[in-house]
Design a protein around this motif. Sequence first.
Motif, PDB file in Angstrom:
ATOM      1  N   PRO A 235       0.819  -1.209   0.000  1.00  0.00           N
ATOM      2  CA  PRO A 235       0.000   0.000   0.000  1.00  0.00           C
ATOM      3  C   PRO A 235       0.854   1.260   0.000  1.00  0.00           C
ATOM      4  O   PRO A 235       1.823   1.365   0.746  1.00  0.00           O
ATOM      5  N   GLY A 236       0.513   2.179  -0.877  1.00  0.00           N
ATOM      6  CA  GLY A 236       1.192   3.462  -0.938  1.00  0.00           C
ATOM      7  C   GLY A 236       2.522   3.456  -1.677  1.00  0.00           C
ATOM      8  O   GLY A 236       3.167   4.491  -1.781  1.00  0.00           O
ATOM      9  N   GLN A 237       2.939   2.316  -2.180  1.00  0.00           N
ATOM     10  CA  GLN A 237       4.219   2.221  -2.887  1.00  0.00           C
ATOM     11  C   GLN A 237       3.994   2.282  -4.392  1.00  0.00           C
ATOM     12  O   GLN A 237       2.935   1.928  -4.888  1.00  0.00           O
ATOM     13  N   ARG A 238       5.033   2.686  -5.099  1.00  0.00           N
ATOM     14  CA  ARG A 238       4.984   2.728  -6.555  1.00  0.00           C
ATOM     15  C   ARG A 238       5.976   1.724  -7.115  1.00  0.00           C
ATOM     16  O   ARG A 238       6.732   1.101  -6.381  1.00  0.00           O
ATOM     17  N   HIS A 239       5.963   1.569  -8.421  1.00  0.00           N
ATOM     18  CA  HIS A 239       6.952   0.763  -9.142  1.00  0.00           C
ATOM     19  C   HIS A 239       6.948  -0.712  -8.750  1.00  0.00           C
ATOM     20  O   HIS A 239       7.987  -1.316  -8.524  1.00  0.00           O
ATOM     21  N   ASN A 240       5.764  -1.287  -8.629  1.00  0.00           N
ATOM     22  CA  ASN A 240       5.630  -2.722  -8.369  1.00  0.00           C
ATOM     23  C   ASN A 240       6.377  -3.201  -7.123  1.00  0.00           C
ATOM     24  O   ASN A 240       6.981  -4.259  -7.117  1.00  0.00           O
ATOM     25  N   ILE A 241       6.322  -2.410  -6.064  1.00  0.00           N
ATOM     26  CA  ILE A 241       6.887  -2.831  -4.783  1.00  0.00           C
ATOM     27  C   ILE A 241       5.831  -3.691  -4.105  1.00  0.00           C
ATOM     28  O   ILE A 241       4.687  -3.282  -3.939  1.00  0.00           O
ATOM     29  N   GLY A 242       6.210  -4.896  -3.731  1.00  0.00           N
ATOM     30  CA  GLY A 242       5.277  -5.795  -3.078  1.00  0.00           C
ATOM     31  C   GLY A 242       5.821  -7.203  -3.058  1.00  0.00           C
ATOM     32  O   GLY A 242       7.029  -7.417  -3.148  1.00  0.00           O
ATOM     33  N   HIS A 243       4.911  -8.172  -2.960  1.00  0.00           N
ATOM     34  CA  HIS A 243       5.326  -9.569  -2.879  1.00  0.00           C
ATOM     35  C   HIS A 243       4.238 -10.472  -3.470  1.00  0.00           C
ATOM     36  O   HIS A 243       3.103 -10.051  -3.663  1.00  0.00           O
TER      37      HIS A 243
END
Length: 103
Positions: A61-69
Amino acid sequence: MSLSKTRTSFYRRLYVAHLIATGTASVPAIMEATGMPRRTAQDTIAALAELDIHCEFEPEPGQRHNIGHYVIRDWGPIAPDWVTSHAEMLRQALGYPPRDLAR
């Protein structure tokens, strides 16, 4: 024992699904855990669907550029308990380095 291309591909998919399910759930983390190139890691994650393993990317949440898992939503016909109990055999058969469990 030399593995066929079919068995290697199957084992790689199972092992990557196991990594995702146990918290090694991003492309860079999978690359580090296995030594595989980025494209192979990405292709392997995409190919999980061919085994009816439902894997989804969850952006932070709140991140850009495909940050996640990635998250395994459904193992389909694959028994996750079998994969977990045989993960070390899969890792060794594929020639991947031992996992650093201290992380």
